[in-house]
Design an enzyme around this catalytic site. Structure first.
Site, short mmCIF file in Angstrom:
data_model
loop_
_atom_site.label_atom_id
_atom_site.label_comp_id
_atom_site.label_asym_id
_atom_site.label_seq_id
_atom_site.Cartn_x
_atom_site.Cartn_y
_atom_site.Cartn_z
N TYR A 124 0.85 -1.19 0.00
CA TYR A 124 0.00 0.00 0.00
C TYR A 124 0.88 1.24 0.00
O TYR A 124 1.76 1.39 0.86
CB TYR A 124 -0.93 0.03 1.22
N GLN A 186 -10.50 0.69 1.92
CA GLN A 186 -11.09 -0.19 0.90
C GLN A 186 -10.01 -0.94 0.12
O GLN A 186 -10.23 -2.07 -0.33
CB GLN A 186 -12.00 0.59 -0.05
N ASN A 209 -2.62 6.33 6.93
CA ASN A 209 -3.23 7.07 8.03
C ASN A 209 -3.92 6.10 8.99
O ASN A 209 -3.79 4.88 8.87
CB ASN A 209 -4.22 8.12 7.48
N SER A 233 4.33 9.00 11.68
CA SER A 233 5.78 9.02 11.77
C SER A 233 6.25 9.76 13.02
O SER A 233 5.55 10.62 13.56
CB SER A 233 6.36 9.69 10.53
N GLN A 255 10.23 15.32 10.14
CA GLN A 255 9.20 14.38 10.54
C GLN A 255 7.88 15.08 10.81
O GLN A 255 6.81 14.56 10.50
CB GLN A 255 9.64 13.62 11.79
N HIS A 258 5.28 15.45 8.00
CA HIS A 258 4.53 14.30 7.49
C HIS A 258 3.03 14.48 7.70
O HIS A 258 2.23 14.12 6.85
CB HIS A 258 4.99 13.01 8.18
N GLU A 322 10.53 5.46 16.43
CA GLU A 322 10.68 4.94 15.07
C GLU A 322 12.06 5.30 14.53
O GLU A 322 12.80 4.44 14.04
CB GLU A 322 9.59 5.54 14.18
N HIS A 323 12.43 6.56 14.61
CA HIS A 323 13.75 7.06 14.20
C HIS A 323 14.45 7.65 15.42
O HIS A 323 13.83 8.40 16.18
CB HIS A 323 13.63 8.15 13.13
N ASP A 356 15.27 7.75 4.86
CA ASP A 356 13.97 7.79 4.19
C ASP A 356 14.10 7.52 2.69
O ASP A 356 13.17 7.01 2.08
CB ASP A 356 13.33 9.17 4.38
N GLU A 410 3.89 -37.38 28.39
CA GLU A 410 2.79 -36.47 28.02
C GLU A 410 1.51 -37.22 27.72
O GLU A 410 0.48 -36.60 27.42
CB GLU A 410 3.19 -35.62 26.81
N HIS A 415 2.45 -40.90 19.42
CA HIS A 415 3.76 -40.30 19.19
C HIS A 415 4.87 -41.31 19.52
O HIS A 415 5.83 -41.48 18.78
CB HIS A 415 3.95 -39.04 20.06
#
Length: 430
Positions: A124, A186, A209, A233, A255, A258, A322-323, A356, A410, A415
């Site tokens: 995506y 969607q 988002n 971000s 950042q 964004h 994240e960074h 980036d 067990e 087995h």
């Protein structure tokens, strides 16, 4: 902005509170989209494209002619830049390939792992106020290196029903197999269930988002894997007396621009650097084309003055950014202190923008404190690891008694019998 000097440890919990945009009944809205797309396929996609993106789409699949046209719209300078970035990303991710290593755990018992590319992956790519063609590089390149057979890309079209030409150009360059003009939740639903036009995939990658992020999380309820629960971000900068405030402010704003729900955190043990960075940030902000978005992000951001760098690293590990940028003297000396971070940038000249776009590392990273438990996207993200074992007659004789005893303990006698029958057959043939 939130400015704190000499933060008490009891207040650290407030740091992990990322900003969120108000979205009423978000999950129920996404559930409605998923239900409609799973039932009505392409018709539902047309409905939601009109409702959310204000665009009428007759055919979601990007035609060959559109891709060829996109190539002619890209400047030579941009093509050269993309090619260099592509080369660096390929070099770094190709280095992550593992060789097969066969291990004899017991005499006659050999075990190993082999990698296989996930057959069908979905990518995506957001394309709203900033068409993130760089993310195509970050996702399609390792997917191709991993040997994924189908690489499906979805990206929202503009009101003319077109995808940004740079996204189309990079997708073609990196080996994406099919491109579709559909965005938002969607698109995630389409890749989750499949429609008449868009194939179902096995794993979905890419940022987005809060609608897209929630949709990706919902996709897991239907058996589809995702790269990670990634949201808006964020960056955290640790600076000491040798930091350059102008650089620090630029990194924070890179950042903040964004989106309004992005977050930046600045921590310093030097009051001069702290104050100079705040002033420099206000100056640079005035000249940004995306000033309004950056200003909203800055309102929810943290600026913290601490007594020692050791405390700064403790706070950073608690926040799990994240960074993480280390604008400190001899930054390599501090790397062992880093426990939680998506990607780290060492020294005054290692700007986060390099990661980036073009240094080679991947920019698809865990946010919202998920760096405590998740890694960023890598070649492994597109691979499955399959274990193999080869047990000889000698091997089952050496290991058999151990298996029998454990299985019986067990209460799993089938087995045990699977081993006992083999041992009996070997003994009868001696």
């Amino acid at each position: 902005m939130i400015i704190t000097k000499y933060l008490q440890k009891s207040d650290w919990k407030n740091l992990v509170q990322r900003p969120t945009l108000e979205k009423q009944n978000l999950k129920s809205l996404i559930a409605e989209v998923f239900d409609n797309v799973s039932t009505n396929g392409d018709e539902a996609l047309k409905f939601f494209s009109k409702k959310f993106d204000n665009v009428d789409i007759a055919d979601f699949k990007v035609a060959r002619k559109e891709i060829e046209t996109a190539k002619s719209l890209i400047s030579e300078d941009l093509k050269k830049a993309i090619q260099q970035a592509k080369s660096n990303i390929e070099i770094f991710h190709a280095s992550q390939k593992e060789s097969i290593n066969k291990i004899e755990t017991t005499s006659g018992v050999t075990c190993w792992r082999e990698s296989r590319g996930i057959e069908k992956v979905g990518i995506y790519i957001p394309s709203g106020t900033a068409p993130l063609f760089s993310t195509v590089l970050m996702l399609a390149i390792p997917a191709k290196l991993a040997g994924c057979k189908e690489i499906i890309l979805c990206s929202p079209p503009d009101e003319k029903g077109e995808i940004n030409p740079a996204i189309l150009y990079v997708a073609e360059l990196c080996g994406v197999t099919e491109i579709f003009k559909v965005g938002g939740s969607q698109a995630i639903a389409a890749m989750t269930f499949g429609t008449e036009t868009i194939p179902q995939v096995y794993k979905i990658f890419g940022p987005g988002n809060q609608f897209v992020t929630t949709a990706k999380e919902m996709a897991t309820e239907f058996g589809i894997a995702i790269d990670m629960p990634a949201g808006p971000s964020e960056v955290l900068v640790i600076a000491d007396e040798q930091a350059i405030p102008e650089f620090c402010a630029a990194d924070l704003l890179s950042q903040a621009e964004h989106g309004a729900d992005s977050q930046v955190v600045f921590i310093s043990d030097n009051e001069r650097v702290f104050e100079d960075t705040l002033n420099e940030l206000k100056l640079q902000l005035q000249n940004l084309p995306r000033k309004d978005l950056a200003e909203k992000a800055i309102e929810n951001s943290q600026f913290i003055l601490v007594k020692t760098l050791s405390e700064a690293f403790e706070i950073s590990n608690f926040y799990a950014p994240e960074h993480l940028i280390l604008a400190v003297d001899n930054p390599a000396n501090w790397t062992s202190k880093i426990v939680n971070a998506g990607s780290v940038f060492l020294g005054n000249y290692s700007c986060e923008s390099a990661g980036d776009y073009a240094s080679g590392t991947n920019h698809t990273l865990p946010t919202n404190s998920f760096a405590r438990s998740y890694s960023g996207v890598s070649l492994d993200s597109f691979l499955k690891k399959i274990t193999f074992q080869n047990i000889t007659k000698q091997g089952i004789q050496n290991l058999g008694k151990t298996i029998e005893v454990m299985a019986e303990a067990e209460g799993l006698f089938a087995h045990k019998n699977a081993v006992t029958l083999r041992l009996n057959q070997i003994n009868q043939n001696k």
